[in-house]
Design an enzyme around this catalytic site. Structure first.
Site, PDB file in Angstrom:
ATOM      1  CD  GLU A  79      20.070  53.677  28.043  1.00  0.00           C
ATOM      2  OE1 GLU A  79      20.910  52.795  27.969  1.00  0.00           O
ATOM      3  OE2 GLU A  79      18.779  53.427  27.661  1.00  0.00           O
ATOM      4  CE  LYS A 260      20.569  48.432  26.968  1.00  0.00           C
ATOM      5  NZ  LYS A 260      20.331  49.942  27.155  1.00  0.00           N
ATOM      6  CG  ASP A 276      35.220  41.630  33.524  1.00  0.00           C
ATOM      7  OD1 ASP A 276      34.603  42.135  32.628  1.00  0.00           O
ATOM      8  OD2 ASP A 276      36.298  41.060  33.114  1.00  0.00           O
ATOM      9  CG  HIS A 374      14.828  57.102  27.186  1.00  0.00           C
ATOM     10  ND1 HIS A 374      15.151  56.387  28.278  1.00  0.00           N
ATOM     11  CD2 HIS A 374      15.317  56.811  26.064  1.00  0.00           C
ATOM     12  CE1 HIS A 374      16.433  55.788  27.857  1.00  0.00           C
ATOM     13  NE2 HIS A 374      16.487  55.953  26.483  1.00  0.00           N
TER      14      HIS A 374
HETATM   15  P1  NAD Z   1      43.426  39.582  41.501  1.00  0.00           P
HETATM   16  O1  NAD Z   1      44.110  38.366  41.044  1.00  0.00           O
HETATM   17  O2  NAD Z   1      43.824  41.018  41.031  1.00  0.00           O
HETATM   18  O3  NAD Z   1      43.336  39.832  43.044  1.00  0.00           O
HETATM   19  C1  NAD Z   1      42.852  38.587  43.864  1.00  0.00           C
HETATM   20  C2  NAD Z   1      44.090  38.269  45.002  1.00  0.00           C
HETATM   21  O4  NAD Z   1      44.023  39.294  45.817  1.00  0.00           O
HETATM   22  C3  NAD Z   1      43.945  37.061  45.381  1.00  0.00           C
HETATM   23  O5  NAD Z   1      44.738  36.038  44.783  1.00  0.00           O
HETATM   24  C4  NAD Z   1      44.530  37.137  46.948  1.00  0.00           C
HETATM   25  O6  NAD Z   1      45.763  37.056  46.943  1.00  0.00           O
HETATM   26  C5  NAD Z   1      44.427  38.838  46.879  1.00  0.00           C
HETATM   27  N1  NAD Z   1      43.634  39.119  47.968  1.00  0.00           N
HETATM   28  C6  NAD Z   1      43.888  40.253  49.244  1.00  0.00           C
HETATM   29  N2  NAD Z   1      42.521  40.411  49.799  1.00  0.00           N
HETATM   30  C7  NAD Z   1      41.617  39.446  49.493  1.00  0.00           C
HETATM   31  C8  NAD Z   1      40.193  39.273  49.665  1.00  0.00           C
HETATM   32  N3  NAD Z   1      39.712  39.937  50.904  1.00  0.00           N
HETATM   33  N4  NAD Z   1      39.483  38.493  49.402  1.00  0.00           N
HETATM   34  C9  NAD Z   1      40.137  37.838  47.969  1.00  0.00           C
HETATM   35  N5  NAD Z   1      41.503  37.787  47.717  1.00  0.00           N
HETATM   36  C10 NAD Z   1      42.279  38.621  48.280  1.00  0.00           C
HETATM   37  O7  NAD Z   1      41.925  39.842  41.109  1.00  0.00           O
HETATM   38  P2  NAD Z   1      40.811  38.673  40.768  1.00  0.00           P
HETATM   39  O8  NAD Z   1      39.497  39.192  41.327  1.00  0.00           O
HETATM   40  O9  NAD Z   1      41.265  37.298  40.713  1.00  0.00           O
HETATM   41  O10 NAD Z   1      40.566  38.760  39.088  1.00  0.00           O
HETATM   42  C11 NAD Z   1      39.717  40.043  38.355  1.00  0.00           C
HETATM   43  C12 NAD Z   1      40.212  40.247  36.975  1.00  0.00           C
HETATM   44  O11 NAD Z   1      40.312  39.360  36.255  1.00  0.00           O
HETATM   45  C13 NAD Z   1      39.633  41.448  36.456  1.00  0.00           C
HETATM   46  O12 NAD Z   1      40.164  42.599  36.108  1.00  0.00           O
HETATM   47  C14 NAD Z   1      38.817  40.500  35.092  1.00  0.00           C
HETATM   48  O13 NAD Z   1      38.566  41.571  34.393  1.00  0.00           O
HETATM   49  C15 NAD Z   1      40.234  39.796  34.975  1.00  0.00           C
HETATM   50  N6  NAD Z   1      39.877  38.540  34.050  1.00  0.00           N
HETATM   51  C16 NAD Z   1      38.463  38.070  33.839  1.00  0.00           C
HETATM   52  C17 NAD Z   1      38.338  37.124  33.109  1.00  0.00           C
HETATM   53  C18 NAD Z   1      36.720  36.558  32.696  1.00  0.00           C
HETATM   54  O14 NAD Z   1      35.837  36.835  33.354  1.00  0.00           O
HETATM   55  N7  NAD Z   1      36.686  35.532  31.732  1.00  0.00           N
HETATM   56  C19 NAD Z   1      39.468  36.210  32.566  1.00  0.00           C
HETATM   57  C20 NAD Z   1      40.700  36.928  32.658  1.00  0.00           C
HETATM   58  C21 NAD Z   1      40.811  37.897  33.651  1.00  0.00           C
END
Ligand code: NAD
Length: 381
Positions: A79, A260, A276, A374
């Site tokens: 946009e 928005k 996300d 815009h």
């Molecule tokens: P992830 O599981 O890929 O990574 C997290 C992992 O990284 C942790 O379990 C840990 O072991 C490791 N890690 C290493 N360094 C870390 C640090 N400094 N801090 C925290 N963890 C560290 O990622 P996530 O954030 O758990 O999941 C995000 C994904 O889930 C996104 O892609 C999202 O789109 C997706 N998702 C979202 C939903 C929702 O929002 N409803 C549902 C399902 C999946």
């Protein structure tokens, strides 16, 4: 033509199938091919039935000073005027010291739904079990993700709620997890699934859903700035902006558009950093209506010297690791450009971007109207 086993084809084969199916010239289908960006073998693992890439403009908003640090803000958005508007507000905010963003605890909620609770006794049994065993359950869960624990994250609490659907009682467990620098959805989903497996043989009722809540009320980002009255265009514009804010405060039709505008900025940063944005949208709008009325996510007040004080408050579940953030070269580049060192810092800056974006929209609406600037930008293409 059959698309059976389409998911098993290579990216190139899938493009050829769609090309012949829809009679599209190969040159057009090849617009999706940017193999030098992420190799096809990796791209193919990101989502299903991949054909290639769909590029969006990547711009930089300037003049952001947040908590006394200068930032360049990568924004991925289609946009026009969003990047210019954010930069303009940030420049105005800088006159009085830029944005101040508060600390944010990266606490996310995982939910477990317990159904088929047939009596008061069964309800009490579940409550008693959770209260008695809470520490052991937290300890069990914290053994599941040693890397998270190494980073000082982990489960902090297990809370119990009750909700009813007509006469049916559901007990809802909230598992509160410090997810450190991650957005946290995978961390949370893994934990609640493991906890559900452990609870099943121990408690009455039937465990149904086990999933993150995107209403991240414990991970709320706050930012504040003073916008100079003269730079905004004078006393009358300040009054018009305040009246525009009062409009949003009292009318959900207006509040939806107000919010928005905020999400224009926040989503653009989220996409640029591989976060996300659907999760952020869901959280923001649920938070906006948490009081029972859909409200604006920003507030405005008059400063004693006639300037405008702006504040924003919304849940921001954003990470600097995890999901596709660590795998996407564009997301990595964005984090480098921002010079961001933690998820907390990313959320503090992104909240400031949301506030800047909202102020810019209100200023334009309260002055020349949104269309002049815009449409001028639209017509350049
Ligand atoms: P992830 O599981 O890929 O990574 C997290 C992992 O990284 C942790 O379990 C840990 O072991 C490791 N890690 C290493 N360094 C870390 C640090 N400094 N801090 C925290 N963890 C560290 O990622 P996530 O954030 O758990 O999941 C995000 C994904 O889930 C996104 O892609 C999202 O789109 C997706 N998702 C979202 C939903 C929702 O929002 N409803 C549902 C399902 C999946």
């Amino acid at each position: 033509m059959s698309l059976s086993k389409f998911y098993k084809k290579s990216i190139k084969e899938r493009r050829l199938i769609i090309q012949s199916l829809k009679d599209i010239p190969l040159s057009e289908m090849n617009l999706l091919n940017h193999e030098s960006y992420i190799p096809n073998d990796k791209l193919d693992l990101m989502i299903e039935n991949v054909l290639g890439y769909y590029p969006l403009p990547f711009g930089i908003a300037t003049h952001f000073n947040v908590n006394k640090k200068e930032y360049l803000i990568p924004m991925v958005i289609e946009e026009p005027s969003v990047v210019a508007a954010a930069s303009k507000s940030a420049k105005i905010a800088k006159i009085h010291g830029g944005f101040s963003s508060g600390p944010i605890q990266p606490l996310m909620i995982g939910q477990i739904q317990i159904c088929n609770i047939d009596s008061k006794e069964e309800r009490n049994e579940i409550f008693e079990y959770i209260h008695k065993n809470k520490d052991n359950l937290i300890c069990f869960l914290n053994k599941q993700d040693p890397v998270l624990i190494e980073h000082n994250g982990g489960v902090k609490d297990i809370q119990i709620r009750e909700i009813t659907n007509n006469d049916q009682l559901f007990i809802i467990l909230h598992v509160i997890v410090d997810v450190r620098d991650a957005m946290g959805a995978n961390i949370i989903n893994t934990m609640v699934e493991r906890l559900a497996d452990k609870l099943r043989p121990e408690i009455p009722g039937r465990i149904n859903l086990r999933i993150i809540s995107n209403l991240a009320i414990h991970r709320v980002a706050k930012s504040r700035a003073i916008f100079d009255k003269d730079a905004l265009g004078g006393k009358e514009i300040v009054k018009n902006i305040l009246d525009a804010y009062f409009f949003a405060l009292n009318d959900p039709f207006r509040a939806a558009t107000h919010n928005k505008g905020i999400m224009n900025g926040i989503d653009a940063v989220a996409i640029a950093t591989g976060n996300d944005f659907r999760a952020l949208e869901a959280g923001a709008h649920a938070f906006a209506s948490f009081s029972g009325q859909y409200l604006p996510l920003t507030r405005y007040f008059l400063h004693p010297e006639g300037h405008l004080i702006g504040e924003i408050e919304l849940p921001l579940a954003m990470g600097t690791i995890g999901g596709m953030i660590s795998k996407h070269p564009g997301a990595q580049l964005s984090l480098k450009i921002m010079d961001i060192n933690s998820a907390e810092e990313l959320c503090q800056v992104t909240a400031a971007v949301g506030l800047a974006q909202n102020l810019a929209a209100l200023r334009a609406l309260a002055d020349e109207g949104i269309q002049k600037g815009h449409m001028k930008l639209h017509k350049r293409i």
